[in-house]
Design a protein around this motif. Sequence first.
Motif, PDB file in Angstrom:
ATOM      1  N   GLY A 146      -0.951  -7.531  11.546  1.00 25.67           N
ATOM      2  CA  GLY A 146      -1.709  -7.684  10.324  1.00 25.67           C
ATOM      3  C   GLY A 146      -2.702  -8.821  10.458  1.00 25.67           C
ATOM      4  N   HIS A 147      -3.653  -8.880   9.535  1.00 19.66           N
ATOM      5  CA  HIS A 147      -4.725  -9.879   9.574  1.00 19.66           C
ATOM      6  C   HIS A 147      -5.081 -10.260   8.142  1.00 19.66           C
ATOM      7  CE1 HIS A 147      -9.078 -10.881   9.297  1.00 19.66           C
ATOM      8  NE2 HIS A 147      -8.882 -11.524  10.423  1.00 19.66           N
ATOM      9  N   GLY A 148      -5.184 -11.552   7.889  1.00 16.91           N
ATOM     10  CA  GLY A 148      -5.584 -11.970   6.547  1.00 16.91           C
ATOM     11  C   GLY A 148      -5.666 -13.473   6.431  1.00 16.91           C
ATOM     12  N   ALA A 159       2.638  -9.959  10.258  1.00 15.64           N
ATOM     13  CA  ALA A 159       3.421  -8.855  10.799  1.00 15.64           C
ATOM     14  C   ALA A 159       2.775  -7.518  10.459  1.00 15.64           C
ATOM     15  CB  ALA A 159       4.844  -8.906  10.244  1.00 15.64           C
ATOM     16  N   ALA A 160       2.927  -6.556  11.354  1.00 14.28           N
ATOM     17  CA  ALA A 160       2.346  -5.233  11.127  1.00 14.28           C
ATOM     18  C   ALA A 160       2.890  -4.590   9.854  1.00 14.28           C
ATOM     19  CB  ALA A 160       2.621  -4.340  12.334  1.00 14.28           C
ATOM     20  N   LEU A 161       4.154  -4.850   9.546  1.00 16.37           N
ATOM     21  CA  LEU A 161       4.768  -4.279   8.347  1.00 16.37           C
ATOM     22  C   LEU A 161       4.187  -4.860   7.056  1.00 16.37           C
ATOM     23  CD1 LEU A 161       8.534  -4.071   9.393  1.00 16.37           C
ATOM     24  CD2 LEU A 161       6.922  -2.177   9.115  1.00 16.37           C
ATOM     25  N   ARG A 165      -0.037  -5.576   1.935  1.00 16.64           N
ATOM     26  CA  ARG A 165       0.529  -6.488   0.948  1.00 16.64           C
ATOM     27  C   ARG A 165      -0.527  -7.471   0.433  1.00 16.64           C
ATOM     28  NH1 ARG A 165       5.973  -9.195   2.955  1.00 16.64           N
ATOM     29  NH2 ARG A 165       5.853  -9.995   0.811  1.00 16.64           N
ATOM     30  N   VAL A 166      -0.335  -7.926  -0.773  1.00 18.08           N
ATOM     31  CA  VAL A 166      -1.293  -8.834  -1.406  1.00 18.08           C
ATOM     32  C   VAL A 166      -1.123 -10.245  -0.869  1.00 18.08           C
ATOM     33  CG1 VAL A 166      -2.074  -9.815  -3.598  1.00 18.08           C
ATOM     34  CG2 VAL A 166      -1.307  -7.445  -3.506  1.00 18.08           C
ATOM     35  N   VAL A 173      -3.479  -7.856   3.331  1.00 19.39           N
ATOM     36  CA  VAL A 173      -3.297  -7.865   4.780  1.00 19.39           C
ATOM     37  C   VAL A 173      -3.853  -6.550   5.323  1.00 19.39           C
ATOM     38  CG1 VAL A 173      -1.639  -7.937   6.679  1.00 19.39           C
ATOM     39  CG2 VAL A 173      -1.226  -9.291   4.620  1.00 19.39           C
ATOM     40  N   ARG A 174      -4.705  -6.656   6.325  1.00 22.18           N
ATOM     41  CA  ARG A 174      -5.314  -5.462   6.940  1.00 22.18           C
ATOM     42  C   ARG A 174      -4.801  -5.304   8.367  1.00 22.18           C
ATOM     43  NH1 ARG A 174     -11.662  -5.906   5.968  1.00 22.18           N
ATOM     44  NH2 ARG A 174     -11.559  -3.643   6.272  1.00 22.18           N
ATOM     45  N   ASP A 175      -4.918  -4.102   8.883  1.00 19.67           N
ATOM     46  CA  ASP A 175      -4.437  -3.843  10.245  1.00 19.67           C
ATOM     47  C   ASP A 175      -5.396  -4.430  11.266  1.00 19.67           C
ATOM     48  OD1 ASP A 175      -6.253  -1.641   9.358  1.00 19.67           O
ATOM     49  OD2 ASP A 175      -6.035  -1.045  11.455  1.00 19.67           O
TER      50      ASP A 175
END
Length: 297
Positions: A146-148, A159-161, A165-166, A173-175
């Motif tokens: 994830g990225h944010g 985390a990818a999971l 999520r906000v 969170v973006r992929d």
Amino acid sequence: MEARHDLPITNLDYPKPITSPPPPISKDIELKRAIEASSKSSLFNLTRDHVLYEDEWLMAVNKPKGVYCESVLSSAPKIIVDSSSNEFHLANRLDRDTSGVMLITKSHKVAAKLVKAFTEHKVRKSYIALSIGPSPNWSKITIKSGHGRSKHGAWRVYAALDVGRVLPGGSFVRDMETTICSEVVSVNGENPEPSESQSIIVVEGEPELSCVGDDVVVVRAFPRSGRTHQIRLHCQYLGIPIRGDVKYHGMYEWRGRTFEGHELHAESLSLEHPVTGDPLVIQSPLPCWAAGDYVTV
């Protein structure tokens, strides 16, 4: 006792970032670099020597390190062969200290087509980076995470999971996905023994890879997504932060020398021409640090 629905929510369940925040020293160093880049950018002018490719629809240039993208764009009309248009756009952006291939379009229509191509991952991007850390024991590794922005406003790996999520501030969170190859890696100026190791890391928690090492490691990175500071973040996660990248724990001072920016270069773009449909591969010359002079340049 009845619940009070008029009270502010103070304990939201925000996802926890995986990578460390910028070190305290980075704030002053980044401010100094920004001031120097602003001064350099105000004096910068493109020349024909910067041009890697040009036709009637677009132009590719080799952006120098330490120059803002906007300064490259603003000086482009002065050297474009047909500068009658006033519809120049940046098709891609590079960080201030990242050098390499930048695309400038000459019309709104072509710009829209290229934005769509980048968004749909139809443009293959190749970067080269010089890192300091342990010698990799893999030949190819793909990182999915994830990225944010964290609550402190810094870009972080999640985390990818946690994708979707906000985050604090209302963003999500973006992929983020990067493939990093070491079959062309140089370690301390020498080619390592070939390795058949290929792996995929789906980020779930703290990195398990060793961060202990003082080797010079040159890698090629192929980002599938185009998130802000993506390669820099994933190199930090792998324990091989890019030299000079103080924001992401890269060596700012190393072997008696101070580095005034991170060493990341946009090496090539491969795409279908937005008008003709022909395959187009644009490559930029490698900087000296990527060509073998790792310590003194």
